[in-house]
Design an enzyme around this catalytic site. Structure first.
Site, PDB file in Angstrom:
ATOM      1  N   SER A 123      59.184 -23.547   0.620  1.00 26.10           N
ATOM      2  CA  SER A 123      57.893 -24.563   0.603  1.00 26.10           C
ATOM      3  C   SER A 123      56.698 -24.126   1.038  1.00 26.10           C
ATOM      4  O   SER A 123      56.498 -23.142   1.799  1.00 26.10           O
ATOM      5  CB  SER A 123      58.303 -25.844   1.245  1.00 26.10           C
ATOM      6  OG  SER A 123      57.284 -26.489   1.486  1.00 26.10           O
ATOM      7  N   TYR A 147      60.653 -29.647   9.940  1.00 24.88           N
ATOM      8  CA  TYR A 147      61.051 -29.270   8.567  1.00 24.88           C
ATOM      9  C   TYR A 147      60.504 -27.805   8.139  1.00 24.88           C
ATOM     10  O   TYR A 147      61.117 -27.005   7.691  1.00 24.88           O
ATOM     11  CB  TYR A 147      60.543 -30.388   7.623  1.00 24.88           C
ATOM     12  CG  TYR A 147      60.632 -29.789   6.122  1.00 24.88           C
ATOM     13  CD1 TYR A 147      62.122 -29.860   5.603  1.00 24.88           C
ATOM     14  CD2 TYR A 147      59.520 -29.546   5.566  1.00 24.88           C
ATOM     15  CE1 TYR A 147      62.076 -29.477   4.216  1.00 24.88           C
ATOM     16  CE2 TYR A 147      59.944 -29.047   3.614  1.00 24.88           C
ATOM     17  CZ  TYR A 147      60.882 -29.104   3.580  1.00 24.88           C
ATOM     18  OH  TYR A 147      61.232 -28.840   2.374  1.00 24.88           O
ATOM     19  N   LYS A 151      62.241 -24.009   7.326  1.00 26.82           N
ATOM     20  CA  LYS A 151      62.210 -23.301   6.057  1.00 26.82           C
ATOM     21  C   LYS A 151      61.729 -21.675   6.339  1.00 26.82           C
ATOM     22  O   LYS A 151      62.360 -20.729   5.945  1.00 26.82           O
ATOM     23  CB  LYS A 151      61.080 -23.865   5.088  1.00 26.82           C
ATOM     24  CG  LYS A 151      61.655 -25.074   4.385  1.00 26.82           C
ATOM     25  CD  LYS A 151      62.748 -24.802   3.485  1.00 26.82           C
ATOM     26  CE  LYS A 151      62.999 -26.263   2.726  1.00 26.82           C
ATOM     27  NZ  LYS A 151      64.293 -26.042   2.136  1.00 26.82           N
ATOM     28  N   ARG A 290      46.627 -38.768   7.922  1.00 29.57           N
ATOM     29  CA  ARG A 290      47.902 -38.878   8.362  1.00 29.57           C
ATOM     30  C   ARG A 290      48.252 -37.490   9.343  1.00 29.57           C
ATOM     31  O   ARG A 290      47.630 -36.436   9.004  1.00 29.57           O
ATOM     32  CB  ARG A 290      48.982 -38.544   7.272  1.00 29.57           C
ATOM     33  CG  ARG A 290      50.496 -38.540   7.376  1.00 29.57           C
ATOM     34  CD  ARG A 290      51.101 -38.846   6.052  1.00 29.57           C
ATOM     35  NE  ARG A 290      50.911 -37.651   5.343  1.00 29.57           N
ATOM     36  CZ  ARG A 290      51.531 -37.538   4.103  1.00 29.57           C
ATOM     37  NH1 ARG A 290      52.380 -38.493   3.637  1.00 29.57           N
ATOM     38  NH2 ARG A 290      51.408 -36.334   3.463  1.00 29.57           N
TER      39      ARG A 290
HETATM   40  P1  NAD Z   1      66.743 -34.024  -2.764  1.00 28.42           P
HETATM   41  O1  NAD Z   1      67.055 -34.451  -1.394  1.00 28.42           O
HETATM   42  O2  NAD Z   1      66.488 -34.732  -3.791  1.00 28.42           O
HETATM   43  O3  NAD Z   1      67.984 -32.998  -2.933  1.00 28.42           O
HETATM   44  C1  NAD Z   1      68.687 -32.231  -1.977  1.00 28.42           C
HETATM   45  C2  NAD Z   1      70.214 -32.505  -2.553  1.00 28.42           C
HETATM   46  O4  NAD Z   1      71.124 -31.883  -1.313  1.00 28.42           O
HETATM   47  C3  NAD Z   1      70.609 -33.985  -2.279  1.00 28.42           C
HETATM   48  O5  NAD Z   1      71.548 -33.988  -3.558  1.00 28.42           O
HETATM   49  C4  NAD Z   1      71.522 -33.927  -1.095  1.00 28.42           C
HETATM   50  O6  NAD Z   1      72.600 -35.090  -1.195  1.00 28.42           O
HETATM   51  C5  NAD Z   1      72.066 -32.638  -0.927  1.00 28.42           C
HETATM   52  N1  NAD Z   1      72.280 -32.174   0.467  1.00 28.42           N
HETATM   53  C6  NAD Z   1      71.611 -32.493   1.342  1.00 28.42           C
HETATM   54  N2  NAD Z   1      72.460 -31.818   2.752  1.00 28.42           N
HETATM   55  C7  NAD Z   1      73.427 -31.348   2.184  1.00 28.42           C
HETATM   56  C8  NAD Z   1      74.415 -30.644   2.666  1.00 28.42           C
HETATM   57  N3  NAD Z   1      74.555 -30.419   4.057  1.00 28.42           N
HETATM   58  N4  NAD Z   1      75.615 -30.397   1.941  1.00 28.42           N
HETATM   59  C9  NAD Z   1      75.542 -30.664   0.708  1.00 28.42           C
HETATM   60  N5  NAD Z   1      74.489 -31.157   0.051  1.00 28.42           N
HETATM   61  C10 NAD Z   1      73.435 -31.611   0.583  1.00 28.42           C
HETATM   62  O7  NAD Z   1      65.591 -32.987  -2.218  1.00 28.42           O
HETATM   63  P2  NAD Z   1      64.807 -31.983  -3.465  1.00 28.42           P
HETATM   64  O8  NAD Z   1      63.309 -32.743  -3.546  1.00 28.42           O
HETATM   65  O9  NAD Z   1      65.479 -32.006  -4.749  1.00 28.42           O
HETATM   66  O10 NAD Z   1      64.521 -30.593  -2.734  1.00 28.42           O
HETATM   67  C11 NAD Z   1      65.518 -29.671  -3.049  1.00 28.42           C
HETATM   68  C12 NAD Z   1      65.083 -28.486  -1.945  1.00 28.42           C
HETATM   69  O11 NAD Z   1      63.739 -28.050  -2.157  1.00 28.42           O
HETATM   70  C13 NAD Z   1      65.210 -28.896  -0.709  1.00 28.42           C
HETATM   71  O12 NAD Z   1      65.846 -28.017   0.002  1.00 28.42           O
HETATM   72  C14 NAD Z   1      63.921 -28.985  -0.155  1.00 28.42           C
HETATM   73  O13 NAD Z   1      63.566 -28.779   0.968  1.00 28.42           O
HETATM   74  C15 NAD Z   1      62.852 -28.074  -1.089  1.00 28.42           C
HETATM   75  N6  NAD Z   1      61.535 -28.583  -1.483  1.00 28.42           N
HETATM   76  C16 NAD Z   1      61.438 -29.859  -1.694  1.00 28.42           C
HETATM   77  C17 NAD Z   1      59.919 -30.069  -2.043  1.00 28.42           C
HETATM   78  C18 NAD Z   1      59.640 -31.446  -2.752  1.00 28.42           C
HETATM   79  O14 NAD Z   1      58.672 -32.011  -2.481  1.00 28.42           O
HETATM   80  N7  NAD Z   1      60.663 -32.210  -3.154  1.00 28.42           N
HETATM   81  C19 NAD Z   1      58.988 -29.367  -1.657  1.00 28.42           C
HETATM   82  C20 NAD Z   1      59.355 -28.110  -1.424  1.00 28.42           C
HETATM   83  C21 NAD Z   1      60.788 -27.660  -1.075  1.00 28.42           C
HETATM   84  C1  WQD Z   2      49.888 -35.578  -0.976  1.00 27.43           C
HETATM   85  C2  WQD Z   2      48.577 -35.993  -0.482  1.00 27.43           C
HETATM   86  C3  WQD Z   2      48.203 -37.065   1.923  1.00 27.43           C
HETATM   87  C4  WQD Z   2      50.999 -40.340   0.707  1.00 27.43           C
HETATM   88  C5  WQD Z   2      54.844 -32.870   1.539  1.00 27.43           C
HETATM   89  C6  WQD Z   2      55.497 -31.792   2.523  1.00 27.43           C
HETATM   90  C7  WQD Z   2      55.781 -30.610   1.736  1.00 27.43           C
HETATM   91  C8  WQD Z   2      56.310 -30.666   0.608  1.00 27.43           C
HETATM   92  C9  WQD Z   2      55.701 -31.493  -0.323  1.00 27.43           C
HETATM   93  C10 WQD Z   2      58.976 -30.153   0.968  1.00 27.43           C
HETATM   94  C11 WQD Z   2      48.068 -35.611   0.957  1.00 27.43           C
HETATM   95  C12 WQD Z   2      48.120 -38.084   0.540  1.00 27.43           C
HETATM   96  C13 WQD Z   2      50.126 -39.258   0.471  1.00 27.43           C
HETATM   97  C14 WQD Z   2      50.546 -41.622   0.763  1.00 27.43           C
HETATM   98  C15 WQD Z   2      48.309 -40.431   0.803  1.00 27.43           C
HETATM   99  N1  WQD Z   2      57.741 -30.966   0.883  1.00 27.43           N
HETATM  100  N2  WQD Z   2      49.116 -39.301   0.622  1.00 27.43           N
HETATM  101  N3  WQD Z   2      49.030 -41.622   0.680  1.00 27.43           N
HETATM  102  O1  WQD Z   2      52.046 -33.856   2.339  1.00 27.43           O
HETATM  103  O2  WQD Z   2      51.208 -32.208   0.559  1.00 27.43           O
HETATM  104  O3  WQD Z   2      53.632 -32.423   1.368  1.00 27.43           O
HETATM  105  O4  WQD Z   2      55.646 -32.889   0.351  1.00 27.43           O
HETATM  106  O5  WQD Z   2      58.880 -29.110   1.044  1.00 27.43           O
HETATM  107  O6  WQD Z   2      56.578 -29.866   3.111  1.00 27.43           O
HETATM  108  O7  WQD Z   2      54.639 -31.829   3.838  1.00 27.43           O
HETATM  109  O8  WQD Z   2      52.922 -34.022  -0.061  1.00 27.43           O
HETATM  110  O9  WQD Z   2      52.753 -36.221  -1.447  1.00 27.43           O
HETATM  111  O10 WQD Z   2      53.061 -36.438   0.989  1.00 27.43           O
HETATM  112  O11 WQD Z   2      50.806 -36.022   0.147  1.00 27.43           O
HETATM  113  O12 WQD Z   2      47.019 -40.620   0.711  1.00 27.43           O
HETATM  114  O13 WQD Z   2      51.100 -42.758   0.761  1.00 27.43           O
HETATM  115  O14 WQD Z   2      48.341 -37.350  -0.819  1.00 27.43           O
HETATM  116  O15 WQD Z   2      47.531 -37.304   2.874  1.00 27.43           O
HETATM  117  O16 WQD Z   2      46.581 -35.458   0.900  1.00 27.43           O
HETATM  118  P1  WQD Z   2      52.193 -33.151   1.114  1.00 27.43           P
HETATM  119  P2  WQD Z   2      52.509 -35.723  -0.161  1.00 27.43           P
END
Ligand code: NAD
Ligand code: WQD
Length: 336
Positions: A123, A147, A151, A290
């Site tokens: 991430s 979190y 990572k 936030r």
């Molecule tokens: P998500 O929660 O929709 O998907 C994660 C999946 O992993 C789910 O299906 C969950 O059931 C499964 N899971 C969780 N723990 C598990 C375990 N111990 N064993 C087996 N399965 C398990 O999340 P996502 O948004 O699809 O994210 C996928 C990956 O990408 C995650 O590692 C997340 O940290 C990373 N990521 C997500 C974002 C985002 O904003 N969505 C941003 C950056 C990185």
């Molecule tokens: C985006 C913008 C908020 C909600 C997060 C995790 C990051 C990654 C992606 C996993 C910001 C603003 C948000 C609301 C708002 N996840 N906001 N009202 O914070 O960039 O990233 O998700 O890896 O680790 O931190 O994403 O969508 O929460 O926020 O004003 O109700 O929207 O302040 O500027 P963020 P976000």
């Protein structure tokens, strides 16, 4: 065959569609702790192809190794993990267990079965507070929450494992802000409870499920005072994983690669675009900042272009239009 942990989740399900579309076979390993089996039924119906599903937890080394061996996979895409920043601060040990111990079990199972290629979901949060923008992969790493620490810990583990045995190949993909949904409107993001992230919250306001959006601060040093992020379409992201799997087939190494569009949009840009494409009002109130938020974040996506031949295709209107399509067809997500 590609072994996909967490393949039923938001990014995983979209990636499974693109893997199947690319002619690759897929085994999903998921404990459904944050997803529904229904997502995988829809994946198969969109792609018109079958995949294998094994229900299990990545921390269960025995089951994991068995499933990996049975799959005959050559590579793993590792999505499984927990991702809620606030929850990670409240329950750090659960996050270390799931994300760090879980990845360790996965690496052990891979080692035991001789599978040495992994695409890992990292991430942009690993960059912490920006010292310069856009973020390149050389930007110093730091974490502002548990979190993010998980990572960082996994990234270090992968680098250490690679150093010990350069036969391992890792693509560490640092996603910026994934949003949007498959254009069919059949799979998308289905957050449980109140969404933490901006786009699903905006979509729920537009569809009438919530009254108004809280804008977390409008006094940032940005063009309109609200936070700026690099929003990336989940289908673009999914295609990046197909490219990463192909890259690992031809290139050794352990590379961290940004997956972002290279363009930043403010909270209000996104709200206005959503109002335009949905033709619905998105009422908002400005609240305090936030805790833990940064003002701006966007990627330098040049390395993804150079190494993977990948770049983001979708603009903000497309991100909002596909989110709206998913939201209106599935107002209560997969369970509705
Ligand atoms: P998500 O929660 O929709 O998907 C994660 C999946 O992993 C789910 O299906 C969950 O059931 C499964 N899971 C969780 N723990 C598990 C375990 N111990 N064993 C087996 N399965 C398990 O999340 P996502 O948004 O699809 O994210 C996928 C990956 O990408 C995650 O590692 C997340 O940290 C990373 N990521 C997500 C974002 C985002 O904003 N969505 C941003 C950056 C990185
Ligand atoms: C985006 C913008 C908020 C909600 C997060 C995790 C990051 C990654 C992606 C996993 C910001 C603003 C948000 C609301 C708002 N996840 N906001 N009202 O914070 O960039 O990233 O998700 O890896 O680790 O931190 O994403 O969508 O929460 O926020 O004003 O109700 O929207 O302040 O500027 P963020 P976000």
């Amino acid at each position: 065959m590609i072994f996909v942990t967490g393949g039923a989740g938001y990014i995983g399900s979209h990636t499974c569609v693109e893997l199947l579309n690319a002619g690759l076979d897929v085994t999903v390993f998921d404990n459904f702790s944050n997803s529904q089996p229904e997502a995988l039924s829809r994946v198969q119906s969109i792609a018109g192809k079958q995949l294998r599903v094994v229900e299990g937890d990545i921390r269960d080394g025995v089951a994991l190794q068995q499933a990996l061996a049975d799959s005959g996979a050559k590579a793993v895409i590792h999505f499984a993990g927990l991702k809620a920043v606030g929850e990670s601060e409240a329950e750090p040990l659960r996050y270390y267990d799931n994300n760090v111990v879980g990845t360790m079990r996965l690496l052990e199972a891979m080692k035991a079965t001789g599978v040495k290629q992994m695409v890992f979901s990292s991430s942009a949060t690993v960059y912490g507070v920006p010292q310069f923008l856009p973020y390149t992969e050389q930007h110093p790493l730091s974490a502002t929450n548990t979190y993010g620490q998980t990572k960082l810990a996994v990234e270090s583990m992968l680098r250490d494992v690679h150093r010990s045995d350069p036969e391992w190949r890792f693509a560490i993909l640092r996603y910026f802000n994934p949003v949007g949904a498959h254009p069919s409107g059949r799979i998308g993001e289905d957050p449980q409870g109140v969404p933490n992230n901006l786009m699903p919250f905006v979509a729920q306001v537009a569809v009438g499920r919530r009254e108004f959006l809280n804008v977390w601060g409008n006094d940032y040093p940005t063009p309109d005072g609200t936070g700026v992020r690099d929003y990336i379409h989940v289908v673009d992201l999914a295609l990046g994983h197909v490219k990463a799997v192909q890259f690992l087939e031809r290139e050794a190494g352990c590379n961290a690669i940004n997956l972002g569009s290279g363009v930043g949009h403010s909270v209000l840009d996104l709200v206005r675009a959503f109002e335009r494409v949905s033709n619905r009002p998105v009422p908002f109130k400005v609240g305090p900042r936030r805790s833990g938020d940064i003002a701006e974040s966007w990627a330098n996506p040049a390395l993804a272009k150079n190494l993977l031949g990948w770049s983001a295709m979708s603009d903000l209107n497309k991100l909002c239009a596909d989110t709206w399509n998913w939201q209106t067809r599935n107002p209560n997500g997969y369970t509705g």
